[in-house]
Design an enzyme around this catalytic site. Structure first.
Site, PDB file in Angstrom:
ATOM      1  N   GLU A  63      10.918  -1.803 -34.039  1.00  0.00           N
ATOM      2  CA  GLU A  63      10.376  -3.110 -34.417  1.00  0.00           C
ATOM      3  C   GLU A  63       9.273  -3.569 -33.468  1.00  0.00           C
ATOM      4  O   GLU A  63       9.248  -3.200 -32.299  1.00  0.00           O
ATOM      5  CB  GLU A  63      11.499  -4.164 -34.403  1.00  0.00           C
ATOM      6  CG  GLU A  63      12.443  -4.023 -35.578  1.00  0.00           C
ATOM      7  CD  GLU A  63      13.612  -5.002 -35.522  1.00  0.00           C
ATOM      8  OE1 GLU A  63      13.961  -5.543 -36.574  1.00  0.00           O
ATOM      9  OE2 GLU A  63      14.164  -5.224 -34.432  1.00  0.00           O
ATOM     10  N   CYS A  73       4.215  -7.733 -29.411  1.00  0.00           N
ATOM     11  CA  CYS A  73       5.323  -7.264 -28.572  1.00  0.00           C
ATOM     12  C   CYS A  73       5.808  -5.964 -29.190  1.00  0.00           C
ATOM     13  O   CYS A  73       6.230  -5.942 -30.352  1.00  0.00           O
ATOM     14  CB  CYS A  73       6.410  -8.340 -28.606  1.00  0.00           C
ATOM     15  SG  CYS A  73       7.961  -7.851 -27.857  1.00  0.00           S
ATOM     16  N   CYS A 103      18.278   1.127 -27.043  1.00  0.00           N
ATOM     17  CA  CYS A 103      18.062   0.965 -25.601  1.00  0.00           C
ATOM     18  C   CYS A 103      19.317   1.401 -24.856  1.00  0.00           C
ATOM     19  O   CYS A 103      20.427   1.093 -25.285  1.00  0.00           O
ATOM     20  CB  CYS A 103      17.764  -0.498 -25.276  1.00  0.00           C
ATOM     21  SG  CYS A 103      17.408  -0.789 -23.524  1.00  0.00           S
ATOM     22  N   CYS A 156      22.480  -4.251 -21.291  1.00  0.00           N
ATOM     23  CA  CYS A 156      22.568  -5.647 -20.844  1.00  0.00           C
ATOM     24  C   CYS A 156      23.522  -6.384 -21.795  1.00  0.00           C
ATOM     25  O   CYS A 156      23.374  -6.299 -23.015  1.00  0.00           O
ATOM     26  CB  CYS A 156      21.185  -6.294 -20.856  1.00  0.00           C
ATOM     27  SG  CYS A 156      20.032  -5.516 -19.717  1.00  0.00           S
ATOM     28  N   CYS A 202      22.121  -8.860 -24.701  1.00  0.00           N
ATOM     29  CA  CYS A 202      20.971  -8.480 -25.526  1.00  0.00           C
ATOM     30  C   CYS A 202      21.385  -7.744 -26.799  1.00  0.00           C
ATOM     31  O   CYS A 202      22.203  -6.822 -26.753  1.00  0.00           O
ATOM     32  CB  CYS A 202      20.039  -7.600 -24.695  1.00  0.00           C
ATOM     33  SG  CYS A 202      18.575  -7.052 -25.606  1.00  0.00           S
ATOM     34  N   GLY A 206      13.919  -1.218 -26.014  1.00  0.00           N
ATOM     35  CA  GLY A 206      13.864  -0.103 -25.077  1.00  0.00           C
ATOM     36  C   GLY A 206      13.410  -0.487 -23.690  1.00  0.00           C
ATOM     37  O   GLY A 206      12.943  -1.597 -23.438  1.00  0.00           O
ATOM     38  N   GLU A 207      13.570   0.469 -22.768  1.00  0.00           N
ATOM     39  CA  GLU A 207      13.169   0.270 -21.384  1.00  0.00           C
ATOM     40  C   GLU A 207      11.912   1.112 -21.127  1.00  0.00           C
ATOM     41  O   GLU A 207      12.003   2.340 -21.012  1.00  0.00           O
ATOM     42  CB  GLU A 207      14.337   0.678 -20.465  1.00  0.00           C
ATOM     43  CG  GLU A 207      14.010   0.757 -18.991  1.00  0.00           C
ATOM     44  CD  GLU A 207      13.238  -0.444 -18.444  1.00  0.00           C
ATOM     45  OE1 GLU A 207      13.637  -1.596 -18.699  1.00  0.00           O
ATOM     46  OE2 GLU A 207      12.211  -0.221 -17.763  1.00  0.00           O
ATOM     47  N   SER A 225       7.355  -4.966 -19.280  1.00  0.00           N
ATOM     48  CA  SER A 225       8.580  -5.598 -18.773  1.00  0.00           C
ATOM     49  C   SER A 225       9.648  -4.539 -18.519  1.00  0.00           C
ATOM     50  O   SER A 225       9.882  -3.664 -19.352  1.00  0.00           O
ATOM     51  CB  SER A 225       9.087  -6.614 -19.807  1.00  0.00           C
ATOM     52  OG  SER A 225      10.267  -7.232 -19.351  1.00  0.00           O
ATOM     53  N   SER A 271      12.830  -8.232 -15.481  1.00  0.00           N
ATOM     54  CA  SER A 271      13.961  -9.000 -15.993  1.00  0.00           C
ATOM     55  C   SER A 271      14.993  -9.116 -14.879  1.00  0.00           C
ATOM     56  O   SER A 271      15.841  -8.254 -14.713  1.00  0.00           O
ATOM     57  CB  SER A 271      14.576  -8.287 -17.198  1.00  0.00           C
ATOM     58  OG  SER A 271      13.643  -8.240 -18.251  1.00  0.00           O
ATOM     59  N   LEU A 272      14.894 -10.181 -14.119  1.00  0.00           N
ATOM     60  CA  LEU A 272      15.795 -10.341 -12.972  1.00  0.00           C
ATOM     61  C   LEU A 272      17.084 -11.044 -13.429  1.00  0.00           C
ATOM     62  O   LEU A 272      18.188 -10.558 -13.193  1.00  0.00           O
ATOM     63  CB  LEU A 272      15.092 -11.133 -11.868  1.00  0.00           C
ATOM     64  CG  LEU A 272      15.780 -11.129 -10.514  1.00  0.00           C
ATOM     65  CD1 LEU A 272      15.891  -9.711  -9.941  1.00  0.00           C
ATOM     66  CD2 LEU A 272      15.056 -12.030  -9.513  1.00  0.00           C
ATOM     67  N   HIS A 273      16.929 -12.173 -14.063  1.00  0.00           N
ATOM     68  CA  HIS A 273      18.033 -12.863 -14.746  1.00  0.00           C
ATOM     69  C   HIS A 273      19.201 -13.303 -13.873  1.00  0.00           C
ATOM     70  O   HIS A 273      20.240 -13.741 -14.392  1.00  0.00           O
ATOM     71  CB  HIS A 273      18.591 -12.026 -15.903  1.00  0.00           C
ATOM     72  CG  HIS A 273      17.580 -11.609 -16.926  1.00  0.00           C
ATOM     73  ND1 HIS A 273      16.385 -12.258 -17.127  1.00  0.00           N
ATOM     74  CD2 HIS A 273      17.595 -10.578 -17.823  1.00  0.00           C
ATOM     75  CE1 HIS A 273      15.716 -11.645 -18.109  1.00  0.00           C
ATOM     76  NE2 HIS A 273      16.419 -10.637 -18.527  1.00  0.00           N
ATOM     77  N   ASN A 280      18.413 -16.945 -26.337  1.00  0.00           N
ATOM     78  CA  ASN A 280      18.462 -16.983 -27.800  1.00  0.00           C
ATOM     79  C   ASN A 280      19.831 -16.514 -28.244  1.00  0.00           C
ATOM     80  O   ASN A 280      20.185 -15.358 -28.024  1.00  0.00           O
ATOM     81  CB  ASN A 280      17.393 -16.069 -28.395  1.00  0.00           C
ATOM     82  CG  ASN A 280      15.997 -16.559 -28.068  1.00  0.00           C
ATOM     83  OD1 ASN A 280      15.662 -17.707 -28.318  1.00  0.00           O
ATOM     84  ND2 ASN A 280      15.186 -15.691 -27.491  1.00  0.00           N
ATOM     85  N   CYS A 291      13.162 -13.025 -28.187  1.00  0.00           N
ATOM     86  CA  CYS A 291      13.587 -12.112 -27.138  1.00  0.00           C
ATOM     87  C   CYS A 291      15.055 -11.765 -27.281  1.00  0.00           C
ATOM     88  O   CYS A 291      15.892 -12.651 -27.430  1.00  0.00           O
ATOM     89  CB  CYS A 291      13.404 -12.739 -25.760  1.00  0.00           C
ATOM     90  SG  CYS A 291      11.741 -13.211 -25.409  1.00  0.00           S
TER      91      CYS A 291
HETATM   92  N1  SAH Z   1      13.949  -3.388 -21.193  1.00  0.00           N
HETATM   93  C1  SAH Z   1      12.851  -4.214 -20.772  1.00  0.00           C
HETATM   94  C2  SAH Z   1      12.015  -4.689 -21.926  1.00  0.00           C
HETATM   95  C3  SAH Z   1      12.729  -5.675 -22.846  1.00  0.00           C
HETATM   96  S1  SAH Z   1      11.940  -7.196 -22.705  1.00  0.00           S
HETATM   97  C4  SAH Z   1      13.381  -5.343 -19.918  1.00  0.00           C
HETATM   98  O1  SAH Z   1      14.579  -5.424 -19.734  1.00  0.00           O
HETATM   99  O2  SAH Z   1      12.594  -6.105 -19.374  1.00  0.00           O
HETATM  100  C5  SAH Z   1      13.003  -8.270 -23.540  1.00  0.00           C
HETATM  101  C6  SAH Z   1      13.339  -9.444 -22.672  1.00  0.00           C
HETATM  102  O3  SAH Z   1      14.210 -10.331 -23.412  1.00  0.00           O
HETATM  103  C7  SAH Z   1      14.094  -9.037 -21.437  1.00  0.00           C
HETATM  104  O4  SAH Z   1      13.733  -9.855 -20.376  1.00  0.00           O
HETATM  105  C8  SAH Z   1      15.508  -9.313 -21.861  1.00  0.00           C
HETATM  106  O5  SAH Z   1      16.375  -9.413 -20.781  1.00  0.00           O
HETATM  107  C9  SAH Z   1      15.354 -10.600 -22.625  1.00  0.00           C
HETATM  108  N2  SAH Z   1      16.476 -10.919 -23.500  1.00  0.00           N
HETATM  109  C10 SAH Z   1      17.423 -10.094 -23.962  1.00  0.00           C
HETATM  110  N3  SAH Z   1      18.296 -10.768 -24.747  1.00  0.00           N
HETATM  111  C11 SAH Z   1      17.861 -12.038 -24.782  1.00  0.00           C
HETATM  112  C12 SAH Z   1      18.326 -13.215 -25.457  1.00  0.00           C
HETATM  113  N4  SAH Z   1      19.354 -13.170 -26.261  1.00  0.00           N
HETATM  114  N5  SAH Z   1      17.650 -14.356 -25.257  1.00  0.00           N
HETATM  115  C13 SAH Z   1      16.545 -14.384 -24.485  1.00  0.00           C
HETATM  116  N6  SAH Z   1      16.047 -13.305 -23.846  1.00  0.00           N
HETATM  117  C14 SAH Z   1      16.710 -12.147 -23.987  1.00  0.00           C
END
Ligand code: SAH
Length: 343
Positions: free
Chosen positions: A92, A107, A114, A118, A121, A161-162, A191, A214-216, A290, A333
Site C-alpha cells: 500500500e 508515503c 513487516c 510493534c 501497529c 515495512g522497515e 523512517s 520511531s522512538l515512541h 490512531n 499511520c
Molecule cells: N518501520 C518504520 C516505518 C514505518 S513508519 C518505522 O518504524 O519507523 C510508520 C509510523 O507510524 C511509525 O512511526 C509507527 O511507529 C507509527 N505507527 C504505527 N502504528 C500507529 C498508530 N496506530 N497510530 C499512529 N502511529 C502509528
C-alpha cells in the site's frame, strides 16, 4: 518470456533497449520523458512516438510490474492505493495533500508486511512476507502520478515495512527518485524503528535525506514493552548512534513519538524524553495514536498532547503534531494492513 520493465531504467538502458529492438537510439529520450516527466498511463499516450515504435513497446515491454488493484479516497482528500505485485502479494501507499501547501506527499512501502512486531501497529499484525525490490518501490510513485496526473513533490518511507532492513533497495530507489524523478534529497524522509548498524552505515554514506526515528518512548523500559526491536538495540545505544549520525552528516534527525493514553503520554514521560534527547540535534514529531479495532491502545486526551508538546518546547525542541490523515479509509499511520476493500 518476461517483458522488459521500463520504469526505473536509466536513459542509457532505454537506449540499449531501443537499439536491441531495431529502433533509433533517440527514441529512448522520448520514452524517458514520458515516464519520468509525464508519468503516462500507457504507450498510446506517448503521442510523439510513431505507431510502429509503440507497437514494439507493447510487444516487448511494459511500464510496470505492479498494478493498482484498488484506490480509496478519504473525506480529507487523502488517497490510499492498494498495489498488486507480480507474485500476487499486496503493498500500500498513501497520497496526502495539505490544503495550505503546494506539496504533495506520498508515503510508500518497502516490504510486504513487516517483521518488527510493534505491539500498537496494524502492519505488524500482517507478519512479514518479503522485501520489495527497488522497482516495486519506485513504481508506487510512478503509478500514483500516472493515476492522478499529479506530481509527487515529497516522499516519505513510512508505509509498510522497515526500510533499513531492505537497505540496498532503499538506497537504489532513493537514487532513482533523485536522478530521474527529480525529487531533491531534502524532500525525502526515511523512517526507521532504529536498526543501529544501518544507521551507522547511513552516517558513513553521509546520507542527505531526512532520517526519522520511531522512538515512541522516553526510556528503555517503556520502549521494550511496545517495540520488540528495543531488546536488540537498546535505547541508550540508539540515542548515542543518532548523536554520531548527526555529527557525521550535519543533519538534524526527526524523533517520532506516538502518544498512547497511559502508556507514554504522562508529564513525567515528556520530561524524561526531553532529558534523553536534550543533546541530540533533533526535531520532534508527535503522532496522536490512531486507534484500530484490533488493538486495545487508546488515543491520548487532547490536554495530554498539548502538555507533552509544551514540555518539549520548553526544553528547546521544535515540536510538530502530525496531522491525522485518511483515518476513515485506514490510511493513517499504523493503519496500513493491505486489506482488500470489502464489497
Ligand atoms: N518501520 C518504520 C516505518 C514505518 S513508519 C518505522 O518504524 O519507523 C510508520 C509510523 O507510524 C511509525 O512511526 C509507527 O511507529 C507509527 N505507527 C504505527 N502504528 C500507529 C498508530 N496506530 N497510530 C499512529 N502511529 C502509528
Amino acid at each position: 518470456m518476461d517483458k522488459y520493465i521500463l520504469v526505473g531504467k536509466t536513459l542509457e538502458e532505454l537506449e540499449n533497449f531501443m537499439i536491441d529492438n531495431n529502433q533509433s537510439k533517440y527514441r529512448a529520450k522520448q520514452v524517458y520523458n514520458w515516464i519520468y516527466l509525464k508519468s503516462v498511463k500507457d504507450f498510446d499516450s506517448m503521442s510523439d512516438l510513431p505507431v510502429s515504435v509503440r507497437e514494439m513497446l507493447k510487444e516487448k515491454s511494459q511500464l510496470c510490474s505492479i498494478s493498482i488493484k484498488d484506490k480509496q479516497i478519504s473525506k480529507d482528500g487523502t488517497m490510499k492505493f492498494l498495489f498488486e505485485l507480480s507474485d500476487g502479494e499486496y503493498a500500500e501507499a498513501v497520497l496526502m495533500r495539505f490544503d495550505n501547501r503546494a506539496n504533495l506527499t506520498a508515503c510508500i512501502s518497502t516490504q510486504v508486511g513487516c517483521p518488527m512486531g510493534c505491539t500498537f501497529c496494524a502492519t505488524a499484525k500482517l507478519g512479514y512476507k518479503r522485501n520489495l525490490d527497488y522497482n516495486e518501490i519506485i513504481q508506487q510513485i510512478f503509478l500514483i502520478q500516472a493515476d492522478t496526473g499529479l506530481k509527487v513533490t515529497n516522499i516519505v518511507y513510512m508505509g509498510q515495512g522497515e526500510p533499513l532492513l531492505n537497505f540496498d533497495n532503499l538506497l537504489k530507489s532513493i537514487q532513482i527518485f533523485r536522478e530521474h524523478f527529480q525529487v531533491g534529497a531534502r524532500r525525502i524522509t526515511v523512517s526507521t524503528c532504529g536498526i543501529i548498524p544501518k544507521i551507522k552505515e547511513l552516517a558513513k554514506l553521509n546520507f542527505q535525506s531526512t532520517l526519522a526515528v520511531s522512538l515512541h518512548a522516553p526510556n528503555q523500559d517503556i520502549r521494550k514493552t511496545i517495540m520488540p526491536v528495543a531488546e536488540k538495540y537498546k535505547y541508550e545505544d540508539l540515542i548515542n548512534t543518532l548523536k554520531l549520525y548527526t555529527q557525521e552528516t550535519g543533519r538534524r534527525v526527526t524523533i517520532e513519538y506516538v502518544l498512547m493514553k497511559h502508556v507514554n503520554d504522562s508529564v513525567e514521560d515528556a520530561k524524561e524524553l526531553a532529558y534523553s534527547i536534550a543533546k541530540l540535534k533533533s526535531n520532534v514529531n508527535l503522532i496522536v495514536y490512531n486507534q484500530n479495532e484490533k488493538s486495545s491502545y487508546k488515543k491520548p486526551d487532547k490536554a495530554a498532547v498539548q502538555k507533552f508538546k509544551y514540555i518539549l518546547e520548553a526544553s528547546g525542541k521544535k515540536v510538530t503534531i502530525r496531522l491525522e490523515r485518511g483515518a476513515d479509509i485506514d490510511a493513517a499511520c499504523g493503519q496500513l494492513s493491505a486489506k482488500m476493500k470489502k464489497v
